[in-house]
Motif scaffolding. Structure first.
Motif, PDB file in Angstrom:
ATOM      1  N   UNK A 166       0.829  -1.205   0.000  1.00 11.43           N
ATOM      2  CA  UNK A 166       0.000   0.000   0.000  1.00 11.43           C
ATOM      3  C   UNK A 166       0.863   1.255   0.000  1.00 11.43           C
ATOM      4  N   UNK A 167       0.223   2.360  -0.350  1.00 13.34           N
ATOM      5  CA  UNK A 167       0.839   3.664  -0.157  1.00 13.34           C
ATOM      6  C   UNK A 167       0.673   4.016   1.325  1.00 13.34           C
ATOM      7  N   UNK A 168       1.159   5.169   1.729  1.00 10.48           N
ATOM      8  CA  UNK A 168       1.134   5.530   3.150  1.00 10.48           C
ATOM      9  C   UNK A 168      -0.276   5.696   3.697  1.00 10.48           C
ATOM     10  N   UNK A 170      -1.700  13.350   1.798  1.00 14.58           N
ATOM     11  CA  UNK A 170      -2.845  12.484   1.510  1.00 14.58           C
ATOM     12  C   UNK A 170      -3.357  11.789   2.773  1.00 14.58           C
ATOM     13  N   UNK A 171      -2.916  12.211   3.937  1.00 14.88           N
ATOM     14  CA  UNK A 171      -3.185  11.428   5.141  1.00 14.88           C
ATOM     15  C   UNK A 171      -3.945  12.151   6.239  1.00 14.88           C
ATOM     16  N   UNK A 208       2.532   0.343   4.025  1.00 15.35           N
ATOM     17  CA  UNK A 208       3.663   1.272   4.145  1.00 15.35           C
ATOM     18  C   UNK A 208       3.277   2.418   5.070  1.00 15.35           C
ATOM     19  N   UNK A 209       4.118   2.666   6.040  1.00  6.50           N
ATOM     20  CA  UNK A 209       3.872   3.771   6.968  1.00  6.50           C
ATOM     21  C   UNK A 209       4.653   5.023   6.576  1.00  6.50           C
ATOM     22  N   UNK A 210       5.704   4.824   5.785  1.00  5.39           N
ATOM     23  CA  UNK A 210       6.530   5.941   5.315  1.00  5.39           C
ATOM     24  C   UNK A 210       7.145   5.550   3.975  1.00  5.39           C
ATOM     25  N   UNK A 211       7.628   6.539   3.244  1.00  8.44           N
ATOM     26  CA  UNK A 211       8.224   6.283   1.929  1.00  8.44           C
ATOM     27  C   UNK A 211       9.374   5.292   2.008  1.00  8.44           C
TER      28      UNK A 211
END
Length: 451
Positions: free
Chosen positions: A110-112, A303-304, A179-182
């Protein structure tokens, strides 16, 4: 003499007992193979009637002293679908060969925004877990199979416009890493490849560099990148992209007709080209049906954070907007919350997934971006052996973007308004005009004549 007779009687009785026992059990044996290749499977666990065995390198197994009668034979092996079948055990030898269906591991990073964003990531997870694997994630319990009714409703409720696309389940095992970060992107992609996933899916353009880096290190693993563009992708990478501007144009065409104040809003996430596509298409749609309407624009820079989305939505509503469209991931939850708090006369517009249910009656519609369908298509290509590297674009014509069914608001939208939106949708699909996707194209855009 009497001792000999007694011994013979005891011997006979023991023989009868053992003979009776022999008649009450049987031996089950056979070979476990791969259903596709016919090759023997070593290390498969076979169980029946409370007894068990493991197959050898030749795929053969033998289980002795299995109680006679109706039993259930179960066979499990890493990378294969579990086998379970009723089997009647007879006295003596029983032969049962089993062919196991390979289960393909499909990974997703996933993305963040992660699971539960009610938008982009959740849509991707629906395509993998619900539609392709036929399972649902239950908190604290893991994956549980969807019933046939749940499976059918998942498509009917989330994608009624895709009912004729032949969506069905595959024999796959989903593996998901959030994912929690890049910095999580590369290690997450590598971990799924190391775990034997045949396809690894990266959700979002922010994974572009990570997939480009990792794919070359795992040439035998396929990679799907959603929303990212790699100019010359490696032979094991496919990029799925969407004509978000086309779907956003339809949003604008609806909003431009429904506004009562002649002021509407747009809330973007990060100020990037991909989000500019949403904005450009939206503004072009508004301009086509209502050239005098003003469009307010703001970006959260992320986005969060739902609070950031609500803050900008509040500013736009305070400035006179009565409808605000967001393309901001989880920030959009704040936009919807603000519209809901204001009540009658104010609307938000959702994005990516059908977000209408988040505030029934206060979300006018949602711009559906069928990330779920793109994920399903990529899995289909791997399962069926038709995977091709390159770029695949999904727009209105391909079923990639569109509007939600407007379950809670359709009764307040005049029929002539919907007719005009549907006519524009048809014109886009036929290629009768091009929807702008950049600021430069928007400046040069001339609205089409609507028959």
């Amino acid at each position: 003499m009497k001792k000999i007779a007694t011994f013979l009687i005891v011997l006979i009785l023991v023989s009868v007992v053992f003979a009776g026992c022999a008649k009450k059990t049987g031996t089950v044996m056979g070979t476990v193979t791969d259903a596709k290749t016919g090759s023997p499977i070593a290390g498969a666990a076979v169980s029946i009637g409370g007894k068990s065995a493991t197959t050898g390198n030749d795929g053969k197994y033998e289980i002795k002293d299995v109680p006679k009668g109706d039993q259930t034979l179960k066979v499990t092996a890493e990378g294969y679908k579990e086998y379970s079948e009723a089997f009647t055990v007879e006295a003596g030898d029983n032969t049962k060969d089993v062919a196991l269906t390979p289960v393909i591991k499909i990974g997703l990073v996933t993305d963040v925004g992660g699971r539960g964003d009610k938008s982009f990531n959740d849509s991707a997870l629906r395509g993998l877990e619900n539609w392709a694997a036929g399972v649902k994630m239950v908190a604290g319990e893991g994956y549980k199979p969807l019933t046939d009714e749940e499976y059918r409703k998942s498509i009917e409720d989330e994608a009624p416009d895709l009912l004729d696309r032949g969506i069905h389940k595959f024999d796959i095992e989903p593996l998901v890493l959030e994912s929690k970060a890049n910095e999580d992107y590369v290690p997450n992609l590598k971990k799924l490849a190391d775990e034997g996933c045949k396809l690894v899916i990266g959700v979002g353009f922010m994974l572009t560099d990570a997939i480009n880096e990792v794919a070359t290190q795992y040439p035998d693993t396929y990679f799907m990148l959603i929303d990212g563009f790699i100019e010359n992708p490696p032979p094991n990478v496919v990029c799925y992209l969407f004509n978000e501007h086309e779907g956003s144009f339809l949003v604008g065409a609806l909003v431009g007709q429904m506004t009562k104040t002649n002021i509407v809003g747009f809330v973007g996430g990060m100020d990037l080209f991909i989000i500019h596509k949403f904005e450009a298409g939206y503004r072009a749609g508004v301009k086509t049906v209502n050239p005098d309407c003003k469009v307010l624009v703001g970006y959260t820079g992320n986005f969060t954070n739902a609070d950031d989305g609500q803050k900008i939505a509040k500013q736009q509503f305070d400035a006179g907007a009565d409808i605000v469209y967001h393309a901001s991931g989880a920030c959009g939850l704040g936009v919807i919350k603000e519209a809901q708090a204001r009540g009658e006369g104010y609307f938000a517009v959702g994005v990516d997934s059908d977000q209408d249910y988040l505030a029934p009656g206060r979300v006018l519609t949602s711009m559906i971006k069928h990330v779920d369908y793109a994920v399903w298509l990529s899995i289909q290509s791997v399962v069926e052996g038709t995977f091709k590297s390159g770029h695949i674009f999904l727009g209105v014509k391909e079923g990639g973007v569109g509007l939600s069914p407007m379950k809670y608001t359709k009764d307040i939208i005049p029929e002539d308004v919907l007719d005009k939106v549907n006519k524009l949708k048809e014109m886009i699909a036929k290629g009768e005009f091009k929807v702008p996707s950049t600021y430069e194209e928007l400046d040069a855009f001339v609205p089409p004549e609507i028959p």
